[in-house]
Design an enzyme around this catalytic site. Structure first.
Site, PDB file in Angstrom:
ATOM      1  N   ARG A 199      10.878  -0.081   8.746  1.00  0.00           N
ATOM      2  CA  ARG A 199      11.291  -0.545  10.074  1.00  0.00           C
ATOM      3  C   ARG A 199      12.811  -0.439  10.156  1.00  0.00           C
ATOM      4  NH1 ARG A 199       6.906   0.204  11.435  1.00  0.00           N
ATOM      5  NH2 ARG A 199       5.359  -1.193  12.348  1.00  0.00           N
ATOM      6  N   ASP A 202      13.033   7.425   9.250  1.00  0.00           N
ATOM      7  CA  ASP A 202      11.968   7.717  10.207  1.00  0.00           C
ATOM      8  C   ASP A 202      11.901   6.618  11.259  1.00  0.00           C
ATOM      9  OD1 ASP A 202       9.607   9.233  11.028  1.00  0.00           O
ATOM     10  OD2 ASP A 202       8.425   7.516  10.325  1.00  0.00           O
ATOM     11  N   HIS A 214       9.770   8.279  14.016  1.00  0.00           N
ATOM     12  CA  HIS A 214       8.639   7.412  13.634  1.00  0.00           C
ATOM     13  C   HIS A 214       7.344   8.229  13.533  1.00  0.00           C
ATOM     14  CE1 HIS A 214       7.666   2.884  13.531  1.00  0.00           C
ATOM     15  NE2 HIS A 214       6.674   3.530  12.951  1.00  0.00           N
ATOM     16  N   ASP A 218       9.482  -6.466  -5.534  1.00  0.00           N
ATOM     17  CA  ASP A 218       8.505  -7.025  -4.592  1.00  0.00           C
ATOM     18  C   ASP A 218       8.305  -8.491  -4.978  1.00  0.00           C
ATOM     19  OD1 ASP A 218       5.945  -7.699  -3.208  1.00  0.00           O
ATOM     20  OD2 ASP A 218       5.905  -5.549  -2.786  1.00  0.00           O
ATOM     21  N   THR A 252      11.443   4.447   5.754  1.00  0.00           N
ATOM     22  CA  THR A 252      10.317   4.816   6.629  1.00  0.00           C
ATOM     23  C   THR A 252       9.558   3.556   7.036  1.00  0.00           C
ATOM     24  OG1 THR A 252       8.850   5.188   4.741  1.00  0.00           O
ATOM     25  CG2 THR A 252      10.010   7.123   5.597  1.00  0.00           C
ATOM     26  N   LYS A 285       0.824  -1.224   0.000  1.00  0.00           N
ATOM     27  CA  LYS A 285       0.000   0.000   0.000  1.00  0.00           C
ATOM     28  C   LYS A 285       0.856   1.271   0.000  1.00  0.00           C
ATOM     29  CE  LYS A 285      -2.169  -1.974   3.427  1.00  0.00           C
ATOM     30  NZ  LYS A 285      -1.804  -3.382   3.177  1.00  0.00           N
ATOM     31  N   GLU A 290      15.074   2.035  18.256  1.00  0.00           N
ATOM     32  CA  GLU A 290      14.239   3.199  18.571  1.00  0.00           C
ATOM     33  C   GLU A 290      13.366   3.023  19.812  1.00  0.00           C
ATOM     34  OE1 GLU A 290      11.960   3.175  14.776  1.00  0.00           O
ATOM     35  OE2 GLU A 290      10.172   3.037  16.020  1.00  0.00           O
TER      36      GLU A 290
HETATM   37  P1  NAD Z   1       1.942  -3.912   2.804  1.00  0.00           P
HETATM   38  O1  NAD Z   1       1.757  -5.205   3.524  1.00  0.00           O
HETATM   39  O2  NAD Z   1       0.790  -3.307   2.055  1.00  0.00           O
HETATM   40  O3  NAD Z   1       3.153  -4.062   1.728  1.00  0.00           O
HETATM   41  C1  NAD Z   1       4.349  -4.742   1.979  1.00  0.00           C
HETATM   42  C2  NAD Z   1       4.884  -5.246   0.640  1.00  0.00           C
HETATM   43  O4  NAD Z   1       6.136  -5.874   0.882  1.00  0.00           O
HETATM   44  C3  NAD Z   1       3.971  -6.283  -0.026  1.00  0.00           C
HETATM   45  O5  NAD Z   1       3.699  -5.904  -1.367  1.00  0.00           O
HETATM   46  C4  NAD Z   1       4.789  -7.567   0.042  1.00  0.00           C
HETATM   47  O6  NAD Z   1       4.587  -8.426  -1.094  1.00  0.00           O
HETATM   48  C5  NAD Z   1       6.207  -7.021   0.053  1.00  0.00           C
HETATM   49  N1  NAD Z   1       7.164  -7.979   0.606  1.00  0.00           N
HETATM   50  C6  NAD Z   1       7.041  -8.739   1.723  1.00  0.00           C
HETATM   51  N2  NAD Z   1       8.145  -9.481   1.896  1.00  0.00           N
HETATM   52  C7  NAD Z   1       8.995  -9.176   0.882  1.00  0.00           C
HETATM   53  C8  NAD Z   1      10.296  -9.629   0.525  1.00  0.00           C
HETATM   54  N3  NAD Z   1      10.952 -10.542   1.262  1.00  0.00           N
HETATM   55  N4  NAD Z   1      10.857  -9.110  -0.578  1.00  0.00           N
HETATM   56  C9  NAD Z   1      10.195  -8.190  -1.327  1.00  0.00           C
HETATM   57  N5  NAD Z   1       8.961  -7.749  -1.050  1.00  0.00           N
HETATM   58  C10 NAD Z   1       8.371  -8.226   0.046  1.00  0.00           C
HETATM   59  O7  NAD Z   1       2.532  -2.892   3.853  1.00  0.00           O
HETATM   60  P2  NAD Z   1       2.462  -1.295   3.843  1.00  0.00           P
HETATM   61  O8  NAD Z   1       1.169  -0.839   4.409  1.00  0.00           O
HETATM   62  O9  NAD Z   1       2.882  -0.818   2.486  1.00  0.00           O
HETATM   63  O10 NAD Z   1       3.594  -0.957   4.915  1.00  0.00           O
HETATM   64  C11 NAD Z   1       4.954  -1.317   4.707  1.00  0.00           C
HETATM   65  C12 NAD Z   1       5.697  -1.169   6.011  1.00  0.00           C
HETATM   66  O11 NAD Z   1       5.755   0.214   6.363  1.00  0.00           O
HETATM   67  C13 NAD Z   1       5.004  -1.823   7.227  1.00  0.00           C
HETATM   68  O12 NAD Z   1       5.349  -3.189   7.331  1.00  0.00           O
HETATM   69  C14 NAD Z   1       5.557  -1.034   8.378  1.00  0.00           C
HETATM   70  O13 NAD Z   1       6.734  -1.681   8.837  1.00  0.00           O
HETATM   71  C15 NAD Z   1       5.954   0.302   7.762  1.00  0.00           C
HETATM   72  N6  NAD Z   1       5.134   1.438   8.258  1.00  0.00           N
HETATM   73  C16 NAD Z   1       5.792   2.503   8.784  1.00  0.00           C
HETATM   74  C17 NAD Z   1       5.063   3.601   9.245  1.00  0.00           C
HETATM   75  C18 NAD Z   1       5.755   4.815   9.832  1.00  0.00           C
HETATM   76  O14 NAD Z   1       5.085   5.631  10.496  1.00  0.00           O
HETATM   77  N7  NAD Z   1       7.028   5.018   9.604  1.00  0.00           N
HETATM   78  C19 NAD Z   1       3.667   3.575   9.163  1.00  0.00           C
HETATM   79  C20 NAD Z   1       3.029   2.481   8.605  1.00  0.00           C
HETATM   80  C21 NAD Z   1       3.783   1.409   8.151  1.00  0.00           C
END
Ligand code: NAD
Length: 331
Positions: free
Chosen positions: A233, A257, A294, A173, A231, A153, A262
């Site tokens: 983990r 971020d 964060h 991905d 941004t 997303k 952290e």
């Molecule tokens: P999501 O689940 O929609 O997307 C993650 C993508 O990573 C998926 O398309 C998946 O196929 C891909 N993926 C998983 N394992 C993989 C691998 N080994 N190699 C390649 N691709 C791989 O998640 P999202 O909503 O886009 O969020 C992503 C990350 O952002 C979250 O997991 C979270 O850690 C982080 N996040 C950070 C904040 C912040 O405030 N900084 C806020 C929300 C989320």
């Protein structure tokens, strides 16, 4: 249902309370959930947690003994919960799957623009009456190659913004998004993106396969002078190796971020304390590093969605014992 809300900040409480008192009795607790604080959950049927709460096997075991049956996470990521231990104890875990992906994507692009054009440096310079442009020269985004690692997303939203800037977007991905392919995003293997990308931005979740995916070896393969953005983990990157790459100039800049260590630092005001983390403090000394605490998720829309979906998860657990937003060990 009686819910112990761990790691509560005033803004968490404000957004929950703005939805009315509802049917759940909430105990707002400032401490994070850890082995030392788990006893505070005693007498509650559910715990509500955020990204820095530590729900390892020991904590889950204690939660079970305290009578807790449900965990609701005020976030999308769930790497801080031992889902195997929860399943063994019959504790159900739900999250907020997509509360504001655009907000995180916009913040990500904000880091890129600020690092590129030195906006963070201009802000503090001008407060010291330094109006010179030395060291602030950036580059046009149009035509630059950006590697987007993870096109879920948030990654999708980042790709769309960057396409709008006229960037060439290379993505990696395990699942390809048809809509992105049609929009002009090119999927490549990580190995092929590393030497090609002027900017690399990480949007994969923290998993065993992604832990420290940016390390000494992958940094060596990156284009010399590239910008790195994280941004997602903190543990996706080896901070020590990244500091060396900044010192050698292999990385031109870094925007993060999130940070490996952290927990217990981010979200806290430590301005009167000595921060006992030399790597974190070293990062704060680089002019070409932006470190934020964060905050990419932190928009009004996100807070509203987090409060709404968390309460819906609690409603669903109270009514049926299950939630559509549950996460399971195999995910
Ligand atoms: P999501 O689940 O929609 O997307 C993650 C993508 O990573 C998926 O398309 C998946 O196929 C891909 N993926 C998983 N394992 C993989 C691998 N080994 N190699 C390649 N691709 C791989 O998640 P999202 O909503 O886009 O969020 C992503 C990350 O952002 C979250 O997991 C979270 O850690 C982080 N996040 C950070 C904040 C912040 O405030 N900084 C806020 C929300 C989320």
């Amino acid at each position: 249902m009686k819910v112990a809300v761990f790691g509560t900040k005033p803004y968490d409480r404000q957004f929950f309370e703005s939805r009315g008192t509802g049917r759940h009795e909430k105990t707002y607790l400032e401490p994070r959930l850890t082995p030392d604080t788990v006893s505070l959950a005693e007498g509650h049927e559910a715990v509500c947690v955020f990204v820095h709460d530590n729900l390892n096997a020991e904590v889950i075991d204690n939660l079970k003994q305290s009578g807790v049956r449900y965990v609701v996470i005020r976030a999308a990521g769930f790497n801080n919960v031992d889902l195997g231990a929860a399943a063994r104890h019959g504790i159900r875990v739900a999250r907020v799957p997509a509360y504001a992906p655009d907000g995180v994507a916009e913040f990500t692009v904000g880091l890129i623009l600020s690092l590129n054009r030195g906006i963070h440096r201009a802000y503090s310079r001008i407060r010291n009456s330094n109006f010179s442009l030395d060291g602030l020269m950036g580059f046009n985004m149009r035509g630059k190659t950006v590697g987007v690692i993870g096109t879920g997303k948030i990654g999708q939203s980042v790709c769309q913004i960057l396409l709008g800037f006229g960037c060439r977007v290379l993505a990696f991905d395990v699942h390809k998004q048809e809509s992105l392919l049609q929009a002009g995003v090119e999927y490549r293997e990580l190995e092929d993106i590393l030497p090609a990308a002027d900017i690399l931005t990480l949007h994969v979740p923290l998993l065993p396969a992604t832990r420290r995916m940016i390390n000494e070896e992958t940094l060596r393969k990156m284009k010399s002078g590239a910008m790195l953005i994280n941004t997602s983990r903190g543990e996706l990157i080896d901070t020590g190796a990244v500091i060396e790459a900044l010192k050698s100039g292999r990385l031109s800049s870094l925007g993060i971020d999130v940070y490996e260590e952290e927990e217990g630092v981010f979200f806290e005001d430590l301005s009167n304390a000595i921060v006992d983390d030399d790597q974190l403090m070293r990062l704060t000394t680089f002019p070409n590093v932006i470190l934020s605490s964060h905050q990419a998720f932190f928009t009004r829309e996100a807070m509203e969605n987090i409060a709404r979906v968390t309460l819906e998860n609690l409603d669903a657990f109270a009514e049926t014992g299950a939630s559509p937003n549950e996460v399971h060990a195999q995910e």
